[in-house]
Design a protein around this motif. Structure first.
Motif, mmCIF file in Angstrom:
data_model
loop_
_atom_site.group_PDB
_atom_site.id
_atom_site.type_symbol
_atom_site.label_atom_id
_atom_site.label_comp_id
_atom_site.label_asym_id
_atom_site.label_seq_id
_atom_site.Cartn_x
_atom_site.Cartn_y
_atom_site.Cartn_z
ATOM 1 N N ALA A 1 -3.102 -2.273 13.564
ATOM 2 C CA ALA A 1 -2.701 -2.427 12.171
ATOM 3 C C ALA A 1 -3.848 -2.027 11.260
ATOM 4 O O ALA A 1 -5.018 -2.105 11.639
ATOM 5 N N THR A 2 -3.471 -1.599 10.060
ATOM 6 C CA THR A 2 -4.456 -1.399 9.003
ATOM 7 C C THR A 2 -4.101 -2.337 7.859
ATOM 8 O O THR A 2 -2.925 -2.610 7.608
ATOM 9 N N VAL A 3 -5.118 -2.834 7.211
ATOM 10 C CA VAL A 3 -4.953 -3.655 6.022
ATOM 11 C C VAL A 3 -5.871 -3.070 4.955
ATOM 12 O O VAL A 3 -7.072 -2.947 5.172
ATOM 13 N N TRP A 4 -5.273 -2.689 3.828
ATOM 14 C CA TRP A 4 -6.054 -2.159 2.707
ATOM 15 C C TRP A 4 -5.737 -3.009 1.495
ATOM 16 O O TRP A 4 -4.602 -3.049 1.032
ATOM 17 N N VAL A 5 -6.750 -3.722 1.019
ATOM 18 C CA VAL A 5 -6.625 -4.608 -0.130
ATOM 19 C C VAL A 5 -7.616 -4.138 -1.179
ATOM 20 O O VAL A 5 -8.812 -4.039 -0.905
ATOM 21 N N SER A 6 -7.106 -3.846 -2.379
ATOM 22 C CA SER A 6 -7.996 -3.308 -3.408
ATOM 23 C C SER A 6 -7.521 -3.668 -4.806
ATOM 24 O O SER A 6 -6.327 -3.667 -5.085
ATOM 25 N N TRP A 7 -8.473 -3.949 -5.656
ATOM 26 C CA TRP A 7 -8.228 -4.111 -7.082
ATOM 27 C C TRP A 7 -8.944 -2.990 -7.846
ATOM 28 O O TRP A 7 -9.133 -3.077 -9.036
ATOM 29 N N SER A 8 -9.315 -1.932 -7.150
ATOM 30 C CA SER A 8 -10.057 -0.849 -7.803
ATOM 31 C C SER A 8 -9.292 0.474 -7.832
ATOM 32 O O SER A 8 -9.883 1.531 -7.996
ATOM 33 N N VAL A 9 -7.972 0.416 -7.693
ATOM 34 C CA VAL A 9 -7.160 1.622 -7.760
ATOM 35 C C VAL A 9 -6.996 1.999 -9.239
ATOM 36 O O VAL A 9 -6.614 1.155 -10.050
ATOM 37 N N PRO A 10 -7.300 3.253 -9.606
ATOM 38 C CA PRO A 10 -7.163 3.633 -11.014
ATOM 39 C C PRO A 10 -5.690 3.697 -11.455
ATOM 40 O O PRO A 10 -4.790 3.884 -10.625
ATOM 41 N N ILE B 1 1.278 -1.360 12.288
ATOM 42 C CA ILE B 1 1.633 -1.807 10.937
ATOM 43 C C ILE B 1 0.571 -1.291 9.973
ATOM 44 O O ILE B 1 -0.627 -1.396 10.246
ATOM 45 N N GLU B 2 1.023 -0.738 8.856
ATOM 46 C CA GLU B 2 0.141 -0.444 7.719
ATOM 47 C C GLU B 2 0.506 -1.447 6.639
ATOM 48 O O GLU B 2 1.682 -1.566 6.281
#
Length: 186
Positions: free
Chosen positions: A157-166, A81-82
Motif C-alpha cells: 500500500a501507499t499512503v500520501w498525506v499532504s496539506w501542501s498541495v497547491p 491499495i493507494e
C-alpha cells in the motif's frame, strides 16, 4: 466519555475518565506515544471500562460498501491499495493546535485514517514502512508524508498525506483510495 481534544492531552484525559469508572471513546490518534497508549489501555483494564478508538472512516458509506465487496470476494484477495489525503492551504488550513509539534503533525492527526483503512480493508497488519516526510519551512512541522507499506500477507500500500498541495488541488483526493484485487478494482 468522548475525548476529542488535542492529541497531546489524550492520555491524561482518558486515564482520568477510566479512573472515574467511565467508558472511553477516544478520537484518533489514541495518544502521542506508545507509552501513553499503554497507560490508557492499562487504566481501562484496571477500571474494567470499555475503551474504543474512533476511526470514523469505517462508517462512511463508500468504505462500508468497499469492505462488504472485499469480504464477499468480489475483487479477490487485495493486492495493493493507494490511499490519499491531499489538501491545500498548508498548516494554516488546520486548527492552530494541530500545528504544535506535541500533536504529531498531519500524518498522525489525519493520515492515521489512511493506515487504519489499509488495515481494515485488507484484514492484515502492516509489517514494513518506508517513508519520506516534508516539513514546513517556517515551523519545521511535518506537512506532507508519502509512505510505502508492506503487509504481512504480501499486499502493499501507499499512503500520501499532504496539506501542501497547491490550489486548485487534485480532484477526488481529499480522502480517497484505490483498491486492486486479484480479479477486480475498487
Amino acid at each position: 466519555v468522548f475525548i476529542s481534544t488535542p492529541h497531546s492531552t489524550h492520555a491524561a484525559l482518558a486515564t482520568a475518565a477510566a479512573a472515574a469508572g467511565k467508558h472511553v471513546l477516544l478520537d484518533k490518534p489514541m495518544a502521542a506515544g506508545v507509552d501513553e497508549c499503554t497507560r490508557i489501555i492499562d487504566a481501562a483494564k484496571q477500571a474494567r471500562v470499555n475503551l474504543m478508538v474512533m476511526f470514523g472512516q469505517h462508517f462512511r458509506k463508500v468504505n462500508m460498501e468497499a469492505y462488504r465487496l472485499i469480504q464477499e470476494g468480489a475483487i479477490g484477495r487485495v493486492q495493493a491499495i493507494e490511499s490519499y489525503a491531499l489538501n491545500t492551504g498548508g498548516l494554516a488550513a488546520l486548527p492552530a493546535w494541530q500545528s504544535r509539534p506535541e500533536n504529531l503533525g498531519t500524518l498522525f492527526g489525519h493520515g492515521v485514517h489512511n493506515f487504519d483503512l489499509v488495515r481494515w480493508l485488507t484484514g492484515d497488519e502492516i509489517s514494513t514502512v518506508s517513508a519520506r516526510v516534508q516539513r514546513e519551512g517556517a515551523s519545521g512541522n511535518e506537512v506532507s508524508t508519502m509512505a510505502l507499506l508492506g503487509l504481512r500477507g504480501g499486499a502493499m500500500a501507499t499512503v500520501w498525506v499532504s496539506w501542501s498541495v497547491p490550489l486548485p488541488g487534485i480532484p477526488r483526493t481529499t480522502f480517497s483510495a484505490r483498491v486492486v484485487g486479484e480479479k477486480g478494482i475498487l
